[in-house]
Design a protein around this motif. Structure first.
Motif, PDB file in Angstrom:
ATOM      1  N   ASN A 178       0.824  -1.202   0.000  1.00 26.61           N
ATOM      2  CA  ASN A 178       0.000   0.000   0.000  1.00 26.61           C
ATOM      3  C   ASN A 178       0.860   1.255   0.000  1.00 26.61           C
ATOM      4  O   ASN A 178       0.584   2.222  -0.723  1.00 26.61           O
ATOM      5  CB  ASN A 178      -0.913  -0.028   1.227  1.00 26.61           C
TER       6      ASN A 178
ATOM      7  N   SER B   2      -0.959   5.112  -3.915  1.00 22.33           N
ATOM      8  CA  SER B   2      -2.188   5.633  -4.508  1.00 22.33           C
ATOM      9  C   SER B   2      -2.602   6.926  -3.811  1.00 22.33           C
ATOM     10  O   SER B   2      -2.573   7.008  -2.581  1.00 22.33           O
ATOM     11  CB  SER B   2      -3.310   4.605  -4.380  1.00 22.33           C
TER      12      SER B   2
ATOM     13  N   SER C  61      -5.293   6.249  -1.239  1.00 22.79           N
ATOM     14  CA  SER C  61      -5.043   5.169  -0.289  1.00 22.79           C
ATOM     15  C   SER C  61      -5.736   5.454   1.038  1.00 22.79           C
ATOM     16  O   SER C  61      -5.781   6.593   1.503  1.00 22.79           O
ATOM     17  CB  SER C  61      -3.533   5.025  -0.064  1.00 22.79           C
TER      18      SER C  61
ATOM     19  N   ASN D 113      -2.392   5.502   3.815  1.00 26.12           N
ATOM     20  CA  ASN D 113      -1.276   6.445   3.683  1.00 26.12           C
ATOM     21  C   ASN D 113      -1.513   7.782   4.391  1.00 26.12           C
ATOM     22  O   ASN D 113      -0.576   8.331   4.981  1.00 26.12           O
ATOM     23  CB  ASN D 113      -0.933   6.664   2.209  1.00 26.12           C
TER      24      ASN D 113
END
Length: 522
Positions: free
Chosen positions: A135, A140, A143, A146
């Motif tokens: 991840n 991303s 996400s 994150n």
């Protein structure tokens, strides 16, 4: 898993275009990354699998690190819990929940925040195989985890080979960690070993929220995480970090707004200033991918207000601020919503006991295929064994909504071993190329023009599905785009774009005579 012997050995599988490695030691893994810096590490295959299957990415070197002990390590210290980068999300979730039960609440606020977000992180099947390292490295911009890790400034352990020796370094998720869309400061030859989840202090609070189209199992539109430390036993902000997803090509922080909050009491007046500052610090261009620009900007303010309510409620419960600091009508804004367990019942219509068994009126009828479908006995196309000499068809689809086909070249596709034929409208007569349920007004293959994106232009016959699809992508189609491109009914009317020879009628018999002769009409 294969066998005890194979599971303890390094494995290499090679094909014409891809080599897959499964090392069993950190030294071997680092050597592979040193030799192949662009190699993808694959644990759950939840990202690379999508890229390969649906986006047709080609990764010549894939590395599965799930047998490297250092990437599966879990250890705990006084300050943090360390998870190896390949530890599954479900394992992380389970241990964090256990520690939340065992440790003082003040130490587990980051753990609770992570658990809350993991609840919305895809489905359990995905969390069973996906890992946090993937991840982070995928990066991303939407996400779920994150923003939490970025706001918390999570500490990451990274390793690489330098001069043939293992080198370790520590990086922090925070300002400057993400350097661009799906890029970060970890070098291509380096490997993320693990992540530290810091234990929180009594004056520290960490909260995160996510807004998606569905409550569960959906990608975020915008998400936000707040990590704030107050002056002891006050609501005066000593230090704060706010991270957002869905507002830029990467997870982003709001340092200017965070600085504005330092040494200020967290109250309604400050939140109003924060909302105004965030609107300026996190602009979103009208052309930003994903659209919904005004909505996403509004969500930033909404989620921060929700974070304020959540943190203020905890301060109130701790006796740090007054219980009426938050108006009663706003308190529910801090609540998390979890979908309740749904209950349902299917009721069938009852019929008179005197009704003959052979009379079906009012009785529920079981669908002819229901039992086979419910028990898994039904046979679908993919269940049918492959026949000897069977070929697969890969379709060549239009990439233009309206255009004239000027060139159709399948030579590259036909040059592949295992590709047997290419078909287009040239292989059919004009009559054979016309299809339709009643009126044959559609085409098997587009001839002179394409009229929509995805219209079938040609087809490749090959030995297997993957080869057929690969060959289809090699067929070169050149277009001359035509105008106007008509999307709406209003545009069609404006340009007189109607289906030819419509409306059409199918007539049989005389309706008026039938009504006149009918014994009963309604």
């Amino acid at each position: 898993q294969l066998t005890p012997t194979y599971d303890s050995e390094s494995l290499i599988f090679s094909s014409e275009r891809v080599t897959w490695y499964r090392p069993t030691t950190l030294q071997e893994l680092l050597q592979l990354k040193s030799d192949h810096p662009s190699a993808k590490l694959v644990v759950g295959n939840t990202e690379v699998g999508v890229e390969v299957k649906f986006k047709h990415f080609l990764y010549p070197h894939l590395i599965n690190p799930t047998q490297v002990p250092e990437l599966l390590e879990v250890r705990e210290s006084e300050e943090s819990i360390y998870f190896g980068a390949a530890v599954s999300l479900m394992e992380i979730d389970a241990l964090l929940r256990q520690r939340i039960e065992e440790l003082p609440e003040a130490q587990t606020r980051l753990f609770q925040c992570a658990v809350d977000m993991l609840h919305y992180f895809a489905g359990k099947q995905i969390r069973n195989v996906a890992c946090l390292g993937g991840n982070i490295m995928t990066g991303s911009p939407i996400s779920d985890m994150n923003p939490v890790l970025t706001a918390a400034g999570a500490r990451l352990e990274v390793a690489s080979l330098v001069g043939g020796k293992t080198s370790h370094r520590t990086v922090h998720m925070g300002t400057g960690f993400f350097t661009g869309y799906r890029r970060n400061v970890i070098e291509p030859h380096e490997v993320l070993l693990g992540i530290h989840f810091q234990k929180t202090t009594p004056d520290q609070h960490v909260v995160a929220f996510k807004q998606a189209r569905r409550r569960d199992d959906d990608i975020a539109i915008v998400n936000a995480a707040v990590n704030v430390r107050f002056e002891p036993r006050t609501n005066v902000v000593a230090e704060i970090s706010m991270a957002f997803g869905g507002m830029a090509p990467t997870t982003v922080l709001a340092p200017r707004t965070s600085q504005l909050m330092v040494k200020q009491p967290l109250d309604h007046h400050l939140v109003e200033r924060v909302a105004e500052s965030l609107c300026g610090e996190l602009p979103l261009a009208a052309s930003a991918p994903g659209g919904m620009i005004a909505y996403r900007r509004a969500l930033v303010v909404s989620l921060i207000f929700k974070a304020y309510l959540s943190i203020s409620r905890k301060l109130s419960e701790a006796g740090i601020i007054s219980t009426d600091a938050i108006p009663a009508e706003e308190r529910s804004g801090a609540e998390l919503f979890h979908t309740p367990v749904l209950r349902s019942a299917q009721l069938f219509e009852r019929v008179c006991s005197e009704q003959p068994v052979c009379d079906p009126i009012g009785r529920p009828e079981v669908h002819a295929a229901a039992l086979k479908q419910a028990t898994g006995e039904a046979i679908y196309t993919d269940d049918i064994p492959r026949m000897d000499g069977e070929l697969y068809l890969g379709l060549v689809l239009s990439t233009k909504p309206r255009a004239k086909i000027t060139k159709l070249d399948a030579s590259d596709a036909l040059a592949l071993e295992g590709v047997h034929a290419f078909f287009s409208h040239k292989d059919l007569t004009e009559h054979e190329n016309e299809v339709g349920p009643v009126f044959h007004d559609e085409h098997v293959f587009a001839a002179a023009e394409v009229h929509c994106y995805g219209q079938i232009v040609g087809a490749v016959a090959a030995d297997n599905k993957a080869l057929a699809q690969r060959a289809a992508r090699l067929v070169r189609v050149e277009y001359e785009e035509l105008a106007p491109v008509i999307v709406t009914i209003e545009q069609a009317i404006e340009h007189g774009s109607y289906f030819p020879d419509y409306p059409r009628y199918v007539n049989k018999g005389n309706v008026d005579e039938a009504f006149a002769a009918a014994e009963h009409t309604y």
